[in-house]
Motif scaffolding. Structure first.
Motif, PDB file in Angstrom:
ATOM      1  N   UNK A  64     -23.209 -68.376  12.224  1.00  0.00           N
ATOM      2  CA  UNK A  64     -23.801 -67.059  12.638  1.00  0.00           C
ATOM      3  C   UNK A  64     -25.118 -67.485  13.465  1.00  0.00           C
ATOM      4  N   UNK A  65     -25.457 -66.251  14.226  1.00  0.00           N
ATOM      5  CA  UNK A  65     -26.793 -66.224  14.875  1.00  0.00           C
ATOM      6  C   UNK A  65     -27.919 -66.335  13.701  1.00  0.00           C
TER       7      UNK A  65
ATOM      8  N   UNK B  29     -31.207 -51.290   4.357  1.00  0.00           N
ATOM      9  CA  UNK B  29     -30.976 -50.742   5.662  1.00  0.00           C
ATOM     10  C   UNK B  29     -29.487 -51.003   6.427  1.00  0.00           C
ATOM     11  N   UNK B  30     -28.760 -50.024   6.766  1.00  0.00           N
ATOM     12  CA  UNK B  30     -27.728 -50.184   7.427  1.00  0.00           C
ATOM     13  C   UNK B  30     -27.937 -50.267   8.832  1.00  0.00           C
ATOM     14  N   UNK B  31     -27.908 -51.467   9.353  1.00  0.00           N
ATOM     15  CA  UNK B  31     -28.354 -51.952  10.765  1.00  0.00           C
ATOM     16  C   UNK B  31     -27.205 -52.112  11.569  1.00  0.00           C
ATOM     17  N   UNK B  32     -27.216 -50.907  12.798  1.00  0.00           N
ATOM     18  CA  UNK B  32     -26.491 -51.085  13.751  1.00  0.00           C
ATOM     19  C   UNK B  32     -27.265 -51.754  15.012  1.00  0.00           C
ATOM     20  N   UNK B  33     -28.311 -52.273  14.795  1.00  0.00           N
ATOM     21  CA  UNK B  33     -29.060 -53.035  15.904  1.00  0.00           C
ATOM     22  C   UNK B  33     -28.646 -54.066  16.539  1.00  0.00           C
ATOM     23  N   UNK B  34     -28.225 -55.033  15.660  1.00  0.00           N
ATOM     24  CA  UNK B  34     -27.694 -56.603  16.105  1.00  0.00           C
ATOM     25  C   UNK B  34     -26.498 -56.541  17.093  1.00  0.00           C
ATOM     26  N   UNK B  35     -26.002 -57.567  17.601  1.00  0.00           N
ATOM     27  CA  UNK B  35     -24.877 -57.726  18.209  1.00  0.00           C
ATOM     28  C   UNK B  35     -24.106 -58.857  17.542  1.00  0.00           C
ATOM     29  N   UNK B  36     -24.301 -58.887  16.179  1.00  0.00           N
ATOM     30  CA  UNK B  36     -23.639 -59.732  15.326  1.00  0.00           C
ATOM     31  C   UNK B  36     -22.022 -59.790  15.452  1.00  0.00           C
ATOM     32  N   UNK B  37     -21.336 -60.975  15.376  1.00  0.00           N
ATOM     33  CA  UNK B  37     -20.013 -60.954  14.983  1.00  0.00           C
ATOM     34  C   UNK B  37     -19.876 -60.695  13.676  1.00  0.00           C
ATOM     35  N   UNK B 241     -21.261 -67.951  16.893  1.00  0.00           N
ATOM     36  CA  UNK B 241     -22.402 -68.110  17.833  1.00  0.00           C
ATOM     37  C   UNK B 241     -23.248 -69.287  17.198  1.00  0.00           C
ATOM     38  N   UNK B 242     -23.039 -69.886  16.152  1.00  0.00           N
ATOM     39  CA  UNK B 242     -23.974 -70.755  15.439  1.00  0.00           C
ATOM     40  C   UNK B 242     -23.673 -72.133  16.131  1.00  0.00           C
ATOM     41  N   UNK B 243     -22.778 -72.401  17.041  1.00  0.00           N
ATOM     42  CA  UNK B 243     -22.651 -73.639  17.650  1.00  0.00           C
ATOM     43  C   UNK B 243     -23.455 -73.614  18.982  1.00  0.00           C
ATOM     44  N   UNK B 244     -23.717 -72.338  19.463  1.00  0.00           N
ATOM     45  CA  UNK B 244     -24.350 -72.354  20.976  1.00  0.00           C
ATOM     46  C   UNK B 244     -23.759 -72.900  21.978  1.00  0.00           C
ATOM     47  N   UNK B 245     -22.543 -72.614  22.138  1.00  0.00           N
ATOM     48  CA  UNK B 245     -21.601 -73.123  23.280  1.00  0.00           C
ATOM     49  C   UNK B 245     -21.120 -72.018  24.069  1.00  0.00           C
TER      50      UNK B 245
END
Lengths: 395, 395
Positions: A64-65, B29-37, B241-245
Motif C-alpha cells: 500500500x501507499x 473516521x470514515x475517510x473518503x479523502x485518500x486515493x488508496x486502492x 502502489x507500494x512498489x512505486x513503479x
C-alpha cells in the motif's frame, strides 16, 4: 516537430559513466569503470528470508501507499546506526528516507540552488552530484584538495570573496572519485568556517562504514552545533543498491523542505523495499555483513595497489584509500585519459576518465578506478592491461 | 541560523491531502479523502510467489544496480499492455520506468517548464501534478471543463492568446478529481489543436483500465501522429502502489530528456520492484486481477452514488464516473467545503476540499470523494454523515 524544452535541460547530458558502462558490458572487458558493490557478497539468503517474512506478516502494508517520510521502524534503525557509526545524535523526525542517496543530492540542489547561485565542492568531486546540481543551473567553484582533504585556507578565501555561496558539497570519507579521507584537523577547521559564515553543507557519506584500516573519523554532522549539515546516507554500499533506499538527516527547518520535495517528486519511498530492509535488520546483523564486505574490499584494494606499484611506470601516481571503492590515478600532464580510455577499451580494460569529475573542466590526465567488484586475478590482469597502454604513451 | 533556500521553495508546501490523511487515521473516521486502492484486493499470494521466484532465480540481479531506463522484460510487457489497453504503438526504447507516475509528473515540469512559462490544465486538475509543476514556478492557466471533458474552444482561445504555453497537462480518463472522461469528439478536436500549435501534452493515465461501464476511449497518445504526447502509466492502481513503479512513454527526442532527468534524480528505478512486478505478470494474469478490482470498485461507486441520491439535499450535485476512484461534489455557492471539512472530521467523516485542485484558487464550494477503499456499510454511513453536515448549512 519543434518542442521547446526548459533551459535547464541545455546543461544536462547523460552520465558518461552510464554510457561507458554500456560499452564495457562485454564479458571480455575488465571494467574498473563502475562503482558496483560485489554481487557475490549480497546477503541473498537473508534478504530472501526478509522478503518472505514481510509478505507473510504484513503484505497489505508493504503493497500500500505509506508516508512520505518513510516507515518509522526503518527510520529508528537508521537513527541508531548513525549514532553508532557516525556519532550523530538525531531523532526519527530528523530523517527522510529517499530513493538512494542520489535522490538526496537531487533534492539538495533543488532546495538550495537558484540559477547562478554558487555551490562549492571538492576538486575533483562526485560526477552524479555535479550532474544533479546542474539541473538547477548553478555556478560551481572547485576548492583545491590534497591528501588530507579539502584545503581550508582556499575554502575560506572563496567564501569570503563570494556572497552567493548557497551550499557546500563534500564527501569527507573515502571520497568519490579520489578515495581520500579528511583529517580530523580539516574537519574541525571546516566546521569553524561554515559556522562563521552559516552556509549549509551536504555531507555525502555512502562509503563511511567501509573503512579497512586507519582510525575512524567523526562525521561533520556529529560536529554540527548549528544545524547546518545535511547528512546523506545509503544502504546501497553496505547492503544492496537494487532496493534504492537511502536517507537524509537534517535539522527540522531544512528537512521539512526535503519532505515537501519528496512529496512532489515521487510521493514516498517504496514501501516494499523499506519493509524488506527493515526486516533484514531485525533478523540479521548488518554489522556482521559489513565486516565481510570490508574484508573482501580491503583485500582487493591491496591487490590493486600492489599491482599498480609493480606495473605502473614512474611518473604515474595513485591514491591509497583507507576505505571505500575507488582509487584515483594521475598520469603525466601530457597524457589525456579520455583519449586513452578508448585505447584501453580496445585492450579490454575500462575506467572513468577523471575530467568528468571537475565541473569546470581540465585535469584530463586523471582517471578513477574501482576495485570492489572484481576477483584478484581480474584486478591483476586489468591493471597490467592499463599499465601496458600507459607505458606506450610515456615520453 | 539563517540558511537561504532556493526561491522555488517559496511556492511549495506540503500536500493538503497528506496532512488531511494524517488527521483522518483514527479508526472512527470514515475517510473518503485518500486515493488508496483497496488493500483487500491486492494479489498477495501472487506477489508472494513472484517475490520468492525472483529471489530464487536472480537474487544478485535484483539486488544490483541496473539501467536507468528500466528492466527490458518489464518494458516489453508495458509496451504490450499499452498496445492492448490504450491502442498505443510503441517500442521498448520509447519507455522509461519511473518511481510511480508522480515521478513522471515531476520530470515533465522539469523537462519543459522555465519560470513564468505557462502550463495549461483542466479546471479542476490533480493536486499532485499542480504541486510537482509548482517547483518550476510556472504560470497556470485553467481551461474550463464540462461533463464531456476540457472545452476545446476555450483551450484554443488561450493558446492563440499566449505564446509562452509550454505544456498541457490532462487526465482524459476518470479524471482526478472530477471523475469525468473526455468524449471521442473532444479528444479528436484536442489533437487537432495541439497538432496545429505543436505543444507537448502530458497525458496522465493511472486509472484508464478501471472502466466499469460505457465505451472505452482511445488514448490521446494513440492518436498522436507528431510525437507530441507524453503518456504516463502506473501499476499503482491496477496492481499495488507500494512498489512505486510507473512509466513514461514518449517520442525519442522527448524521452531522452526524461532519461537524463532520471539519471540525475535517482539513477534508476528499483531493480527489486521491477523484477517482482515483471515476474508476477509472467506467472499470473494481470487482466484477471484488474477485472476483480473493477467489479468491486464499480459496485462501490454504485453504492456511493445511490446513497448520495437518497441523502444529499437538492442543490448539491455530483459527477457519475464511468470508472476510476473519485466522484466530485459541488455544493451551493454560499458554502465553503474547506470550513465544512473540519465539521465533517468532528463528525468522523473526511474528504478533500476542492479548492486545492484549482491552482489559481476559488471554487471553495467543491470537494473530492473516494469510493475505492471502503466497504458498503462504511460508504453508506459516511455519505449519511456528510449529508447531515451539509443539510445543517443549507439555506
Amino acid at each position: 516537430m519543434s518542442v521547446r524544452f526548459a533551459r535547464r535541460m541545455d546543461g544536462i547530458k547523460g552520465s558518461e559513466i552510464r554510457e561507458l558502462l554500456k560499452l564495457t558490458q562485454q564479458p571480455e572487458v575488465i571494467s574498473f569503470a563502475g562503482g558496483l558493490p560485489a554481487p557475490e557478497l549480497f546477503p541473498v539468503e537473508g534478504m530472501q528470508k526478509a522478503a518472505q517474512a514481510v509478505m507473510e506478516e504484513s503484505p497489505r502494508v508493504a503493497m500500500q501507499y505509506s508516508t512520505t517520510e518513510g516507515f518509522v521502524s526503518l527510520r529508528e534503525k537508521i537513527v541508531e546506526r548513525m549514532k553508532a557509526k557516525n556519532g550523530i545524535s538525531a531523532t526519527v523526525d530528523d530523517v527522510l528516507v529517499t530513493s538512494g542517496s542520489q535522490q538526496g543530492l537531487d533534492f539538495s540542489g533543488r532546495v538550495f540552488l537558484d540559477e547562478d547561485d554558487i555551490v562549492l565542492l571538492e576538486s575533483p568531486s562526485y560526477l552524479g552530484a555535479i550532474n544533479a546540481f546542474k539541473a538547477c543551473s548553478p555556478k560551481f567553484i572547485e576548492i583545491p584538495t590534497d591528501g588530507n582533504g579539502m584545503i581550508m585556507e582556499e575554502l575560506e578565501k572563496v567564501i569570503a570573496a563570494n556572497d552567493r555561496v548557497k551550499m557546500i558539497y563534500v564527501i569527507p570519507d573515502f571520497q568519490n572519485p579520489s578515495g581520500r579521507t579528511w583529517t580530523l584537523e580539516r574537519r574541525q577547521k571546516f566546521m569553524d568556517i561554515i559556522n562563521k559564515y552559516e552556509i549549509p553543507v551536504i555531507e555525502d557519506n555512502p562509503y563511511g562504514e567501509l573503512r579497512f584500516d586507519g582510525e575512524s573519523m567523526p562525521s561533520l554532522k556529529s560536529m554540527d552545533t548549528k544545524g547546518l549539515v545535511v547528512f546523506l546516507g545509503s544502504f546501497s554500499k553496505i547492503l544492496a543498491p537494487g532496493y534504492r533506499i537511502g536517507w537524509v538527516c537534517a535539522a527540522p527547518e531544512i528537512l521539512s523542505k526535503y519532505v515537501c520535495m519528496k512529496q512532489s517528486a515521487d510521493l514516498q519511498p517504496s514501501t516494499v523495499s523499506q519493509l524488506e530492509i527493515n526486516k533484514f535488520m531485525e533478523l540479521y546483523s548488518l554489522d556482521e555483513h559489513v565486516e565481510k564486505i570490508k574484508k573482501v574490499y580491503g583485500h582487493r584494494r591491496d591487490v590493486m595497489l600492489e599491482t599498480m606499484k609493480a606495473e605502473f611506470p614512474e611518473g604515474v601516481t595513485y591514491t591509497h584509500p583507507q576505505g571505500g571503492l575507488f582509487t584515483w590515478v594521475v598520469l603525466p600532464e601530457y597524457m589525456n585519459a579520455r583519449e586513452l580510455a578508448i585505447e584501453c577499451i580496445e585492450n579490454n580494460v575500462a575506467y572513468v576518465p577523471g575530467g568528468s569529475f571537475f565541473p569546470n573542466g581540465g585535469h584530463e590526465n586523471t582517471f578513477r578506478v574501482n576495485y570492489s567488484c572484481m576477483p584478484d586475478d581480474k584486478i591483476i590482469e586489468g591493471v597490467k592491461r592499463l599499465a601496458a597502454v600507459i607505458k606506450k604513451h610515456m615520453k
